[in-house]
Design a protein around this motif. Structure first.
Motif, PDB file in Angstrom:
ATOM      1  N   ARG A  31      -4.704  13.736  -6.018  1.00 54.82           N
ATOM      2  CA  ARG A  31      -4.504  12.484  -6.741  1.00 54.82           C
ATOM      3  C   ARG A  31      -3.104  11.920  -6.483  1.00 54.82           C
ATOM      4  NH1 ARG A  31      -6.451   7.773  -8.327  1.00 54.82           N
ATOM      5  NH2 ARG A  31      -5.615   7.072 -10.339  1.00 54.82           N
ATOM      6  N   MET A  32      -2.093  12.759  -6.461  1.00 58.60           N
ATOM      7  CA  MET A  32      -0.740  12.287  -6.175  1.00 58.60           C
ATOM      8  C   MET A  32      -0.656  11.692  -4.771  1.00 58.60           C
ATOM      9  SD  MET A  32       1.950  15.005  -7.821  1.00 58.60           S
ATOM     10  CE  MET A  32       3.283  13.825  -7.998  1.00 58.60           C
ATOM     11  N   HIS A  33      -1.299  12.336  -3.818  1.00 57.58           N
ATOM     12  CA  HIS A  33      -1.287  11.819  -2.449  1.00 57.58           C
ATOM     13  C   HIS A  33      -2.004  10.474  -2.378  1.00 57.58           C
ATOM     14  CE1 HIS A  33      -2.720  11.563   1.804  1.00 57.58           C
ATOM     15  NE2 HIS A  33      -1.462  11.900   2.016  1.00 57.58           N
ATOM     16  N   ASP A  34      -3.161  10.357  -3.025  1.00 63.24           N
ATOM     17  CA  ASP A  34      -3.898   9.097  -3.024  1.00 63.24           C
ATOM     18  C   ASP A  34      -3.066   7.973  -3.640  1.00 63.24           C
ATOM     19  OD1 ASP A  34      -6.018  10.463  -1.902  1.00 63.24           O
ATOM     20  OD2 ASP A  34      -7.156  10.614  -3.773  1.00 63.24           O
ATOM     21  N   LEU A  35      -2.427   8.253  -4.775  1.00 61.73           N
ATOM     22  CA  LEU A  35      -1.604   7.241  -5.439  1.00 61.73           C
ATOM     23  C   LEU A  35      -0.426   6.828  -4.564  1.00 61.73           C
ATOM     24  CD1 LEU A  35      -1.542   8.701  -9.068  1.00 61.73           C
ATOM     25  CD2 LEU A  35      -2.590   6.541  -8.382  1.00 61.73           C
ATOM     26  N   THR A  36       0.169   7.799  -3.890  1.00 64.36           N
ATOM     27  CA  THR A  36       1.346   7.510  -3.071  1.00 64.36           C
ATOM     28  C   THR A  36       0.981   6.661  -1.860  1.00 64.36           C
ATOM     29  OG1 THR A  36       2.376   9.587  -3.783  1.00 64.36           O
ATOM     30  CG2 THR A  36       3.263   8.547  -1.803  1.00 64.36           C
ATOM     31  N   ILE A  37      -0.101   6.998  -1.177  1.00 61.72           N
ATOM     32  CA  ILE A  37      -0.518   6.224  -0.013  1.00 61.72           C
ATOM     33  C   ILE A  37      -0.883   4.795  -0.428  1.00 61.72           C
ATOM     34  CG2 ILE A  37      -2.214   6.029   1.830  1.00 61.72           C
ATOM     35  CD1 ILE A  37      -0.082   8.263   2.174  1.00 61.72           C
ATOM     36  N   ALA A  38      -1.558   4.655  -1.565  1.00 66.56           N
ATOM     37  CA  ALA A  38      -1.899   3.318  -2.051  1.00 66.56           C
ATOM     38  C   ALA A  38      -0.635   2.520  -2.366  1.00 66.56           C
ATOM     39  CB  ALA A  38      -2.789   3.428  -3.294  1.00 66.56           C
ATOM     40  N   TYR A  39       0.356   3.190  -2.959  1.00 67.49           N
ATOM     41  CA  TYR A  39       1.610   2.514  -3.291  1.00 67.49           C
ATOM     42  C   TYR A  39       2.344   2.064  -2.028  1.00 67.49           C
ATOM     43  CZ  TYR A  39       6.215   1.733  -5.376  1.00 67.49           C
ATOM     44  OH  TYR A  39       7.409   1.179  -5.784  1.00 67.49           O
ATOM     45  N   LEU A  40       2.356   2.895  -0.997  1.00 68.44           N
ATOM     46  CA  LEU A  40       3.021   2.528   0.253  1.00 68.44           C
ATOM     47  C   LEU A  40       2.365   1.308   0.902  1.00 68.44           C
ATOM     48  CD1 LEU A  40       3.635   6.022   1.928  1.00 68.44           C
ATOM     49  CD2 LEU A  40       5.252   4.628   0.635  1.00 68.44           C
ATOM     50  N   LYS A  41       1.074   1.152   0.693  1.00 69.02           N
ATOM     51  CA  LYS A  41       0.368   0.008   1.267  1.00 69.02           C
ATOM     52  C   LYS A  41       0.594  -1.270   0.470  1.00 69.02           C
ATOM     53  CE  LYS A  41      -3.378   2.774   3.304  1.00 69.02           C
ATOM     54  NZ  LYS A  41      -4.830   3.074   3.264  1.00 69.02           N
ATOM     55  N   GLU A  42       0.908  -1.123  -0.828  1.00 66.07           N
ATOM     56  CA  GLU A  42       1.025  -2.285  -1.706  1.00 66.07           C
ATOM     57  C   GLU A  42       2.469  -2.749  -1.921  1.00 66.07           C
ATOM     58  OE1 GLU A  42      -0.821  -0.931  -5.241  1.00 66.07           O
ATOM     59  OE2 GLU A  42      -2.845  -0.809  -4.373  1.00 66.07           O
ATOM     60  N   ARG A  43       3.387  -1.803  -1.989  1.00 66.91           N
ATOM     61  CA  ARG A  43       4.788  -2.135  -2.285  1.00 66.91           C
ATOM     62  C   ARG A  43       5.445  -2.789  -1.080  1.00 66.91           C
ATOM     63  NH1 ARG A  43       9.366  -3.474  -3.523  1.00 66.91           N
ATOM     64  NH2 ARG A  43      10.875  -2.220  -4.695  1.00 66.91           N
ATOM     65  N   LYS A  44       6.042  -3.955  -1.316  1.00 66.44           N
ATOM     66  CA  LYS A  44       6.659  -4.682  -0.216  1.00 66.44           C
ATOM     67  C   LYS A  44       8.181  -4.669  -0.321  1.00 66.44           C
ATOM     68  CE  LYS A  44       2.874  -7.833   0.886  1.00 66.44           C
ATOM     69  NZ  LYS A  44       2.461  -9.253   1.066  1.00 66.44           N
ATOM     70  N   GLN A  45       8.818  -4.582   0.828  1.00 70.80           N
ATOM     71  CA  GLN A  45      10.272  -4.667   0.953  1.00 70.80           C
ATOM     72  C   GLN A  45      10.571  -5.405   2.254  1.00 70.80           C
ATOM     73  OE1 GLN A  45      12.289  -4.318  -1.222  1.00 70.80           O
ATOM     74  NE2 GLN A  45      14.180  -3.264  -0.738  1.00 70.80           N
ATOM     75  N   PHE A  46      11.516  -6.320   2.194  1.00 73.03           N
ATOM     76  CA  PHE A  46      11.823  -7.155   3.364  1.00 73.03           C
ATOM     77  C   PHE A  46      10.592  -7.920   3.848  1.00 73.03           C
ATOM     78  CE2 PHE A  46      14.496  -3.271   3.775  1.00 73.03           C
ATOM     79  CZ  PHE A  46      15.706  -3.848   3.389  1.00 73.03           C
TER      80      PHE A  46
END
Length: 382
Positions: free
Chosen positions: A254-269
């Motif tokens: 579950r932590m891995h799933d949440l983290t990968i989803a966050y990396l796809k959604e969170r924007k920087q630059f």
């Protein structure tokens, strides 16, 4: 070796995963924790209706007749949902002691209630000075008439504040550290002379401190040999560790799933941060750690019912080492990749981090089990 699940095991997996997905979201879990016993009685009833509480018990005793694989399936799903109900304490731990040490009459008296969820027990074995060795138990069980009198204290009794009774480890002879002279006793929660103080733990569970002040236990409430219970306790601990390994893998997934989803959604630059190669590498490393843990979870599960204690303990310790190491890497990586939100009470990742940390410490952390393996010559099978 065939790792495919049977039709019955697949049915259990699909049922429990669907239940967790539909009724155990993160916000729902928060509401369950706020209920008076620290969990949801309605969810406990739902587990019982699905037959989950009956899984490990023999069919002759009123159970499902499952084994470590079925328990693994359930606990992995519970890990993903961060389930706070007392399944581990009542069914796996206390229920395991009754399965392995109880007479036919004792099983007939206690297993039906455990299997249908109407009775919840807790396993009172730990003491403040015990650390990870159950042979270090010092609480006294003094012969009295045809039974025993219990005097002393038990600490960190998981879900002990809401249990209907306890399976208690106490010393009938010898000194703390002796492998002989230990017995298991069934004690109702309302026994005269028994008091308890409940409290929340860091990971959202509940525990209790128990004080026994001359608690009388009749002979028919003694589980098995009153001076030879240590092998039973060690077997129950090994089965519990295997179950915790499965819960940890579910939580890590579950932590891995949440983290990968966050990396796809969170924007920087102006772009998703998952587009940065260094973060992609960290996500891949998390996945590798997860799969290493999953392999050792399966290894622990396959050996949890091994009758030879040395072989069983070797496999369990090896799994606990890898589970602890993988969990440490995954929880730290998940928090780092999420940033500050990863440790807030309002976000799910931080709660998984706490639960994984507590699982690592339960029954010996990775360093403790690595030392135990080294003292016994390492993992011979590898």
């Amino acid at each position: 070796m065939d790792f495919d699940l049977s039709d019955e095991q697949t049915m259990i997996r699909d049922s429990v995963e669907r239940l967790i997905q539909d009724r155990y979201g993160f916000e729902q879990r928060g509401r369950y924790r706020a209920e008076e016993p620290g969990f949801s009685p309605a969810m406990w009833s739902a587990f019982a209706e699905l037959g989950l509480t009956a899984v490990p018990f023999a069919e002759d005793d009123g159970g499902f007749g499952g084994g470590p694989v079925e328990t693994m399936i359930i606990m992995e799903a519970f890990g993903r949902g961060l389930v706070v109900e007392p399944y581990l304490a009542s069914v796996v731990m206390a229920g395991g002691a009754i399965r392995h040490a109880g007479s036919a009459a004792q099983r007939a008296a206690w297993v039906p209630g455990l299997a249908d969820g109407s009775t919840r027990l807790a396993f009172a074995f730990a003491e403040r000075a015990m650390r990870y060795d159950p042979a270090a138990a010092a609480m006294a069980a003094t012969p009295s008439g045809d039974g025993y009198t219990l005097t002393g204290e038990k600490s960190l009794v998981l879900h002990g504040d809401s249990a209907d009774g306890f399976v208690v480890l106490a010393r009938t002879g010898g000194a703390a550290g002796d492998r002989s002279g230990l017995g298991l006793f069934l004690v109702p929660a309302d026994a005269q002379g028994l008091s308890r103080r409940g409290y929340p733990t860091q990971d959202g569970m509940r525990a209790a401190e128990l004080t026994f002040d001359g608690v009388s236990v009749p002979a028919d409430k003694v589980l098995g040999d009153p001076s030879g219970a240590l092998p039973i306790v060690e077997r129950v601990v090994d089965e519990t560790i295997a179950a915790l390994c499965a819960e940890a893998v579910g939580s890590m997934q579950r932590m891995h799933d949440l983290t990968i989803a966050y990396l796809k959604e969170r924007k920087q630059f102006g772009v998703p941060i998952g587009g940065f190669q260094v973060l992609q590498h960290r996500g891949a490393e998390m996945y590798m750690a997860l799969e290493q843990a999953r392999s050792m979870m399966l290894y622990a599960t396959m050996n949890a019912s091994e009758p030879d204690a040395a072989t069983r303990r070797e496999a369990i310790s090896a799994a606990k080492v890898q589970i602890g190491r993988s969990a440490k890497f995954i929880r730290e990586s998940a928090v780092q990749l999420h940033g500050g939100v990863g440790v807030t009470m309002e976000y799910e990742v931080g709660h998984h981090m706490k639960r994984l940390a507590m699982i690592d410490l339960a029954f010996g952390d990775a360093d403790h089990h690595l030392e135990a393996l080294a003292e016994n010559g390492g993992l011979a099978a590898l």
